[in-house]
Design an enzyme around this catalytic site. Structure first.
Site, PDB file in Angstrom:
ATOM      1  N   GLY A  48      12.055 -13.758   2.300  1.00  0.00           N
ATOM      2  CA  GLY A  48      10.845 -13.115   1.595  1.00  0.00           C
ATOM      3  C   GLY A  48       9.304 -13.128   2.378  1.00  0.00           C
ATOM      4  N   GLU A 102       3.936 -17.634   5.710  1.00  0.00           N
ATOM      5  CA  GLU A 102       5.526 -17.597   4.527  1.00  0.00           C
ATOM      6  C   GLU A 102       4.545 -17.286   3.813  1.00  0.00           C
ATOM      7  OE1 GLU A 102       8.053 -18.031   2.658  1.00  0.00           O
ATOM      8  OE2 GLU A 102       8.155 -20.105   2.401  1.00  0.00           O
ATOM      9  N   ASP A 103       5.572 -16.550   2.537  1.00  0.00           N
ATOM     10  CA  ASP A 103       5.536 -15.625   1.315  1.00  0.00           C
ATOM     11  C   ASP A 103       4.613 -15.612   0.506  1.00  0.00           C
ATOM     12  OD1 ASP A 103       7.617 -16.710   0.795  1.00  0.00           O
ATOM     13  OD2 ASP A 103       8.237 -14.984  -0.221  1.00  0.00           O
ATOM     14  N   ASP A 106       4.389 -22.996  -3.868  1.00  0.00           N
ATOM     15  CA  ASP A 106       4.635 -22.356  -5.297  1.00  0.00           C
ATOM     16  C   ASP A 106       4.820 -24.091  -5.418  1.00  0.00           C
ATOM     17  OD1 ASP A 106       5.730 -22.604  -8.454  1.00  0.00           O
ATOM     18  OD2 ASP A 106       7.710 -21.837  -7.726  1.00  0.00           O
ATOM     19  N   LYS A 134       0.214 -20.400  -5.154  1.00  0.00           N
ATOM     20  CA  LYS A 134       0.490 -21.031  -6.573  1.00  0.00           C
ATOM     21  C   LYS A 134      -0.448 -22.789  -6.890  1.00  0.00           C
ATOM     22  CE  LYS A 134       4.258 -18.311  -8.093  1.00  0.00           C
ATOM     23  NZ  LYS A 134       5.268 -17.965  -9.145  1.00  0.00           N
ATOM     24  N   PHE A 155       5.748 -15.071 -12.424  1.00  0.00           N
ATOM     25  CA  PHE A 155       6.438 -14.727 -11.597  1.00  0.00           C
ATOM     26  C   PHE A 155       6.404 -13.328 -10.918  1.00  0.00           C
ATOM     27  CE2 PHE A 155      10.693 -13.290 -10.690  1.00  0.00           C
ATOM     28  CZ  PHE A 155      11.532 -14.480  -9.714  1.00  0.00           C
ATOM     29  N   ASP A 162      11.095 -11.255  -3.681  1.00  0.00           N
ATOM     30  CA  ASP A 162      12.139 -11.186  -4.871  1.00  0.00           C
ATOM     31  C   ASP A 162      12.918 -11.399  -6.465  1.00  0.00           C
ATOM     32  OD1 ASP A 162      13.514 -13.655  -3.665  1.00  0.00           O
ATOM     33  OD2 ASP A 162      15.728 -12.690  -4.620  1.00  0.00           O
ATOM     34  N   ARG A 168      12.101  -6.459  -3.422  1.00  0.00           N
ATOM     35  CA  ARG A 168      11.975  -7.116  -1.840  1.00  0.00           C
ATOM     36  C   ARG A 168      11.186  -5.696  -1.924  1.00  0.00           C
ATOM     37  NH1 ARG A 168      12.852 -12.518  -0.689  1.00  0.00           N
ATOM     38  NH2 ARG A 168      15.222 -12.890  -1.358  1.00  0.00           N
TER      39      ARG A 168
HETATM   40  P1  IMP Z   1       8.540 -24.078  -3.380  1.00  0.00           P
HETATM   41  O1  IMP Z   1       8.977 -24.199  -2.084  1.00  0.00           O
HETATM   42  O2  IMP Z   1       8.861 -24.265  -5.167  1.00  0.00           O
HETATM   43  O3  IMP Z   1       7.338 -23.520  -2.787  1.00  0.00           O
HETATM   44  O4  IMP Z   1       8.720 -22.291  -2.937  1.00  0.00           O
HETATM   45  C1  IMP Z   1       8.828 -20.910  -2.099  1.00  0.00           C
HETATM   46  C2  IMP Z   1       9.639 -20.458  -2.783  1.00  0.00           C
HETATM   47  O5  IMP Z   1      10.243 -19.944  -3.854  1.00  0.00           O
HETATM   48  C3  IMP Z   1       9.445 -19.540  -2.089  1.00  0.00           C
HETATM   49  O6  IMP Z   1       9.220 -18.867  -0.452  1.00  0.00           O
HETATM   50  C4  IMP Z   1      10.340 -18.396  -2.728  1.00  0.00           C
HETATM   51  O7  IMP Z   1      11.336 -17.810  -1.969  1.00  0.00           O
HETATM   52  C5  IMP Z   1      10.422 -18.208  -3.805  1.00  0.00           C
HETATM   53  N1  IMP Z   1       9.384 -18.495  -5.110  1.00  0.00           N
HETATM   54  C6  IMP Z   1       8.293 -19.429  -5.927  1.00  0.00           C
HETATM   55  N2  IMP Z   1       7.647 -19.039  -6.301  1.00  0.00           N
HETATM   56  C7  IMP Z   1       8.220 -16.779  -6.380  1.00  0.00           C
HETATM   57  C8  IMP Z   1       7.975 -16.276  -7.779  1.00  0.00           C
HETATM   58  O8  IMP Z   1       6.885 -15.732  -8.024  1.00  0.00           O
HETATM   59  N3  IMP Z   1       8.189 -14.988  -7.005  1.00  0.00           N
HETATM   60  C9  IMP Z   1       9.575 -14.485  -6.327  1.00  0.00           C
HETATM   61  N4  IMP Z   1      10.003 -16.336  -5.574  1.00  0.00           N
HETATM   62  C10 IMP Z   1       9.276 -17.343  -6.006  1.00  0.00           C
HETATM   63 MG    MG Z   2      10.275 -17.797   0.891  1.00  0.00          MG
END
Ligand code: IMP
Ligand code: MG
Length: 178
Positions: A48, A102-103, A106, A134, A155, A162, A168
């Site tokens: 990402g 990181e992108d 979440d 987020k 989302f 993606d 992407r």
């Molecule tokens: P986390 O472990 O819940 O913080 O998730 C992080 C990963 O989930 C990111 O690196 C993304 O790949 C994916 N992700 C989380 N939210 C989104 C979103 O809104 N759109 C697309 N990918 C997401």
């Molecule tokens: Mg990611």
């Protein structure tokens, strides 16, 4: 075009290319002050973060190294949950100043896992740069050092993010339409 369709879902422009560019300039200005004498190793978290990382690195004006890692997640045979594994890191990071790129953060579980894994390798420091945070979705206590935007809990796709592998390549970031 401000509304797009990816697979079965509709998305509206949420952050434009220009807004993203401005946020990256702010982050890079801070990094150019904070990290100039730190000889950092930037670690881009694939997939990402590839586009954010590429645009960010072009604005860095001090000597640095760049590498890429990936999280492979697979279903454990003896457990119900997914198991993560860090792949691709060849560099010795002991004593290095690391910046994770990181992108989006979440729940924060991905970045927490990476921070724990990388800490075992004894770097001098680890900073976190994320384009998007987020905040309402966070399940762990983490305060990234560099944040592009705090975003609502919807989302998002585009600019590296993606939906089922698509989107992407988009130059703006889109949020799912109501
Ligand atoms: P986390 O472990 O819940 O913080 O998730 C992080 C990963 O989930 C990111 O690196 C993304 O790949 C994916 N992700 C989380 N939210 C989104 C979103 O809104 N759109 C697309 N990918 C997401
Ligand atoms: Mg990611």
């Amino acid at each position: 075009m401000s509304t797009i369709k990816i697979l079965d879902r509709n998305f509206n422009v949420y952050l434009t290319e220009e807004q993203i560019h401005q946020a990256i300039l702010l982050i890079s200005q801070n990094m150019n002050i904070d990290l100039a004498d730190k000889d950092p190793l930037f670690i881009c978290i694939l997939n990402g973060a590839f586009m954010f990382a590429a645009d960010l690195f072009k604005e860095i004006d001090f000597p640095c190294q760049v590498t890429f890692i990936k999280l492979a997640s697979y279903d454990g045979t003896n457990s119900s949950g997914k198991i993560n594994q860090l792949v691709g890191l060849k560099e010795n990071i002991a004593g290095r100043n690391i910046v994770l790129v990181e992108d989006i953060i979440d729940t924060g579980l991905t970045i927490k896992y990476l921070l724990d894994e990388l800490s075992l390798k004894r770097p001098s420091s680890i900073k976190v740069a994320t384009l998007l945070l987020k905040r309402e979705a966070l399940k762990i206590d983490i305060e990234p050092d560099y944040i592009g935007f705090k975003v609502s809990n919807t989302f998002l796709v585009g600019y590296g993010l993606d939906y089922d592998g698509y989107g992407r390549n988009l130059r703006h970031i889109y949020s799912e339409a109501e």
